[in-house]
Design an enzyme around this catalytic site. Structure first.
Site, mmCIF file in Angstrom:
data_model
loop_
_atom_site.group_PDB
_atom_site.id
_atom_site.type_symbol
_atom_site.label_atom_id
_atom_site.label_comp_id
_atom_site.label_asym_id
_atom_site.label_seq_id
_atom_site.Cartn_x
_atom_site.Cartn_y
_atom_site.Cartn_z
ATOM 1 N N ILE A 67 44.061 -26.104 41.771
ATOM 2 C CA ILE A 67 42.972 -25.440 42.482
ATOM 3 C C ILE A 67 42.364 -24.287 41.699
ATOM 4 O O ILE A 67 41.241 -23.885 41.973
ATOM 5 C CB ILE A 67 43.421 -24.954 43.872
ATOM 6 N N SER A 68 43.086 -23.771 40.709
ATOM 7 C CA SER A 68 42.504 -22.727 39.862
ATOM 8 C C SER A 68 43.331 -22.572 38.595
ATOM 9 O O SER A 68 44.509 -22.929 38.559
ATOM 10 C CB SER A 68 42.431 -21.386 40.599
ATOM 11 N N GLN A 69 42.692 -22.033 37.562
ATOM 12 C CA GLN A 69 43.385 -21.747 36.309
ATOM 13 C C GLN A 69 42.840 -20.458 35.734
ATOM 14 O O GLN A 69 41.630 -20.293 35.586
ATOM 15 C CB GLN A 69 43.206 -22.883 35.301
ATOM 16 N N GLY A 70 43.743 -19.530 35.445
ATOM 17 C CA GLY A 70 43.369 -18.266 34.846
ATOM 18 C C GLY A 70 43.891 -18.169 33.432
ATOM 19 O O GLY A 70 44.319 -19.165 32.839
ATOM 20 N N ALA A 71 43.879 -16.957 32.892
ATOM 21 C CA ALA A 71 44.326 -16.746 31.518
ATOM 22 C C ALA A 71 45.840 -16.860 31.381
ATOM 23 O O ALA A 71 46.349 -17.150 30.300
ATOM 24 C CB ALA A 71 43.871 -15.370 31.033
ATOM 25 N N GLU A 72 46.560 -16.638 32.486
ATOM 26 C CA GLU A 72 48.020 -16.603 32.430
ATOM 27 C C GLU A 72 48.700 -17.739 33.182
ATOM 28 O O GLU A 72 49.854 -18.067 32.895
ATOM 29 C CB GLU A 72 48.524 -15.263 33.007
ATOM 30 N N ALA A 73 48.014 -18.326 34.158
ATOM 31 C CA ALA A 73 48.706 -19.285 35.028
ATOM 32 C C ALA A 73 47.749 -20.297 35.645
ATOM 33 O O ALA A 73 46.539 -20.079 35.706
ATOM 34 C CB ALA A 73 49.441 -18.529 36.140
ATOM 35 N N ASP A 130 44.667 -6.233 39.753
ATOM 36 C CA ASP A 130 43.479 -7.100 39.756
ATOM 37 C C ASP A 130 42.850 -7.101 41.151
ATOM 38 O O ASP A 130 42.650 -8.148 41.761
ATOM 39 C CB ASP A 130 43.861 -8.521 39.338
#
Length: 252
Positions: A41-47, A163
């Protein structure tokens, strides 16, 4: 649930089974690939964050991925430390009555946190839809007041979210309660500067994503003062942080 109690060795995972789950349903956290059983459902810089099923209960899984440029042993140590810090922050908030996702399972070996799936919309999306609507102004003001109160309590525990944006706040569909999510950058600090920067991140998020929201943020600060014992000093420091930010914008 203490962070040490919910951590696991490289070959096993400690599980807290939700009360509504079926005990006859099991999954193997050791061998299952999340992209095979869950929905990204989502992807960030860390996870990466997945929606999946744990013991018959819908849940969210946050999986930190390895960094190829880091030595594997160092990478695992850093990931483990950050996961445990996120767990500690969530536990502190939960014990204090702050609405955050409930923890179901922490799997250090696979860099995963299994937590409550919260049905609702982000504060960001809610404001997009309703900020200009006169009939929603009272509700928006109520949300901003609650935001200020809750952030003040979080800072009073010396938890820095790291954040604070309206994308990391949900309104629970069933109760309209404000829920804070994504403590992946959180840490513990009693520094006035760190608390001021936390607020500055939120202010910049309002400025960049919610036009004409100055009064909304002022409402947040006014209510932050009600629950934070050193709010006056923090807000004074916030003014200094703002000035530094403007200088950086002007002069690079």
């Amino acid at each position: 649930m203490d962070a040490n109690e919910c951590s696991n060795s490289e070959n096993s995972a400690t599980t807290t089974i939700p009360k509504s789950a079926s005990p006859s349903t099991t999954i193997s956290t050791k061998v299952v690939k999340l992209d095979e059983i869950g929905i990204l459902i989502s992807q960030g810089a860390e996870a990466k964050t997945y929606e999946t099923d744990l013991y018959g209960l819908k849940c969210i899984v946050k999986e930190r991925f390895s960094k190829a440029y880091r030595h594997p042993i160092l990478d695992q140590k850093i990931s483990s430390k950050r996961i445990l810090q996120e767990v500690r922050s969530l536990n502190k908030c939960k014990k204090k009555g702050i609405q955050v996702p409930s923890l179901y399972l922490v799997d250090i070996g696979n860099n995963r946190i299994y937590m409550e799936f919260i049905k609702g919309e982000t504060v960001k999306h809610y404001l997009y839809k309703n900020q200009e609507s006169t009939q929603h102004q009272n509700q928006i003001e109520s949300i901003m007041k609650e935001l200020g109160n809750q952030i003040g309590i979080i800072h009073e525990m010396n938890v820095i979210h790291g954040d604070l944006t309206t994308s990391n706040m949900l309104l629970r569909e069933s109760t309209n309660e404000l829920v804070f999510i994504d403590f992946g950058l959180s840490y513990t600090s009693n520094s006035v500067e760190d608390k001021a920067v936390d607020l500055y991140v939120l202010e910049r998020a309002f400025i960049s994503t919610h036009p004409n929201s100055e009064q909304l943020f002022q409402t947040i600060l006014s209510n932050y003062e009600l629950t934070s014992s050193n709010s006056k000093i923090v807000i004074q420091k916030l003014n200094q942080v703002r000035l530094r930010g403007r200088k950086k914008t002007c002069f690079g």
